[in-house]
Design a protein around this motif. Sequence first.
Motif, PDB file in Angstrom:
ATOM      1  N   UNK A   1      58.099 112.746   3.840  1.00  6.71           N
ATOM      2  CA  UNK A   1      58.835 113.867   3.273  1.00  6.71           C
ATOM      3  C   UNK A   1      60.157 113.381   2.700  1.00  6.71           C
ATOM      4  N   UNK A   2      60.723 114.196   1.819  1.00  7.70           N
ATOM      5  CA  UNK A   2      62.081 113.927   1.371  1.00  7.70           C
ATOM      6  C   UNK A   2      62.156 113.453  -0.054  1.00  7.70           C
ATOM      7  N   UNK A   3      63.365 113.491  -0.538  1.00  3.00           N
ATOM      8  CA  UNK A   3      63.686 113.149  -1.898  1.00  3.00           C
ATOM      9  C   UNK A   3      64.576 111.920  -1.845  1.00  3.00           C
ATOM     10  N   UNK A   4      64.243 110.898  -2.618  1.00  2.55           N
ATOM     11  CA  UNK A   4      65.178 109.789  -2.759  1.00  2.55           C
ATOM     12  C   UNK A   4      65.516 109.730  -4.237  1.00  2.55           C
ATOM     13  N   UNK A   5      66.742 110.073  -4.569  1.00  4.64           N
ATOM     14  CA  UNK A   5      67.136 110.018  -5.973  1.00  4.64           C
ATOM     15  C   UNK A   5      68.172 108.943  -6.161  1.00  4.64           C
ATOM     16  N   UNK A   6      67.884 108.066  -7.099  1.00  5.79           N
ATOM     17  CA  UNK A   6      68.790 106.964  -7.380  1.00  5.79           C
ATOM     18  C   UNK A   6      69.191 107.101  -8.836  1.00  5.79           C
ATOM     19  N   UNK A   7      70.435 107.495  -9.072  1.00  4.55           N
ATOM     20  CA  UNK A   7      70.920 107.705 -10.433  1.00  4.55           C
ATOM     21  C   UNK A   7      69.973 108.637 -11.191  1.00  4.55           C
ATOM     22  N   UNK A   8      69.530 109.689 -10.512  1.00  3.26           N
ATOM     23  CA  UNK A   8      68.656 110.657 -11.157  1.00  3.26           C
ATOM     24  C   UNK A   8      67.178 110.295 -11.142  1.00  3.26           C
ATOM     25  N   UNK A   9      66.859 109.047 -10.744  1.00  2.00           N
ATOM     26  CA  UNK A   9      65.448 108.644 -10.716  1.00  2.00           C
ATOM     27  C   UNK A   9      64.835 109.041  -9.382  1.00  2.00           C
TER      28      UNK A   9
END
Lengths: 343, 305
Positions: free
Chosen positions: A62-70
């Motif tokens: 689960x979860x969101x990993x956003x790196x500079x919008x990616x």
Amino acid sequence: MVNDLKTYFQTEDGVVKAVDGITFTLAKGETLGIVGESGSGKSVTNLSIMRLIPEPPGKIVNGDIRFDGIDVRALSIDDVRRIRGKRMAMIFQDPMTSLNPFLKISTQLMEVTELHLGHTKEQARRHAIKMLETVGIPDAKNRIDGYPHEFSGGMRQRVMIAMALSCDPELLIADEPTTALDVTIQAQILELIKDLKARMGTSVILITHDLGVVAGMTNKIIVMYAGKVFEQAPTRELFATPANPYTKGLLKSVPDPAHEEGTELYQIPGLPPDVAHLPPGCPFSPRCERAENVCHREFPPFVQINENHWSLCHFAKEVYAESMRERTAPNVTEAQIELNPLA
Amino acid sequence: MLSYIIRRLIIIIPMALLVVTVTWILIRMAPGSFYSSEKKLPPAVEANIKKKYGLDKPVLQQYGILMGNIVRGDFGDSLKYEGQSVNEIIRRHFPYSATIGILAYLLALAVGLTAGIVAALKQNSAFDYGSMSLAMLGLSVPNFVLGPILVLIFSLWLFWLPPARWGGASSLILPVITLSAIYAAYIARLTRAGMLEVMRSDYIRTARAKGLSEWKVLLKHAVRGGLIPVVSFTGPALAALLAGAVVVEKVFAIPGLGNIFIQSIFNRDEPLTLGIVAFLSILIMVFNLLVDVSYAFLDPRIRYE
């Protein structure tokens, strides 16, 4: 930015919730400290961000990993590889085993920029030498053709840092970078990371079990226990007014030569729990000094103390108030921050 | 490094002489001799023969003469094959063994390494289980069973390949497969174990964290460390393969060194037995040396002085 990340491992003992809901944001140039005992999920969190969790048995559920919008979780493995080592890089705990003993330092350094920056052999070599000089390896021109076993532990960690920083990454994850080193070298390595961070504007996630290390290095801190975030706050605030009994226990167990000479060292009683078989209620309750019945029965709420300060505890507000009161009295914790050479 | 190699090469000579000595003692201790057969020789003839071959002299003197000759590289003439020197016989029969041995070795390496590496990369997959079961089978089935089974299927039922004897490439196929099976199986298992061990190590995680492709991680970072256990095995294995596989040569009626070696023992052909023993022990020691030297190339931490 990481939102409600959960990474579980399927084992013979059942599902191990190594990381169970962690949320944070890290701005450019900021440093985040993740603190916790062994097995609390610090490393798994960051391996998840790099998508380096071995699957199976592990899985980001689960979860969101956003790196500079990616959206890192949605990337194909090839796209992840384009980011790894280039835009986010990692330094590992043990420099003695993290470098390939069979390959020259030059080969290991050069392959990163050849891959990501399209360097020719010659460019890569020049760049590698420059990086080694940046991290303070004397006689880099000649030593670059050595093998890892010809370097000391501290020098190897410098090589690791040179390797991690060689593509000028936006995010540097340092997983207990100083644990395997002796104390004087530790300070040098931390200074180096701090210095390079300031120069390059890199965001850093610093994983450690040593509160002394994070005190002088970080803007904010996450305290983890049994895969859960127990407390999350700006560094100063966390040290001054902790709102979680576990954090207080950690702070108390840092020895303070000035005030406690001759007294016994404090330690949190008991051992960290087996994450595969967590009791109901608060995972810390069996070791907690102020646990009450409700703690053993019910899982605690994640209480917001103020805008940036959260604590996972039934009595978060009370613990916070207590810390506020202690703060006005002569304060051991505050003294420690001042004493720390890195602060 | 060079002085190390030279020292190791020099040691081979006394070691080989020691092996020959022990063999000679064993031969002499065994009851009977080349001349004791069902047909009893007249005493006068026997005495004559003994005199010709110097067997009437005291044992220690015989040993002295033998060693003196051997040091000069002269193993004398075979007793059974009259007029042929031991060196000549070895030179004639070794190429058969070596041909089959080298081919079997290459086949075992190709099959074993590929199967082992793929099995390690796809751990717990159908390929992994399939190839490792096959390897277990390869290790458990002795070659005197495998050989006849292959002959039965490919020669007697399908008529694809000749069942035995030397002649042309097609006659090599069955013996080479039979001989290589056990080595391929062993190499596959060693490779898989070695690769799995390495793939779990910290420096492989570092390589992945750099963004290298899985192939690059494998070929550039993992293979060297993963293959060290394989190298320690394949050195002596090559010596054993070259030296002739007694059983396989017997099954397929190949006139190789292994076949001759066993015959020489049955015939009590002392000079020939000693000659082959000396040749094989030197071969094995040379290959062990090659393995040790190749470690230094594989692993920069190993240095010889």
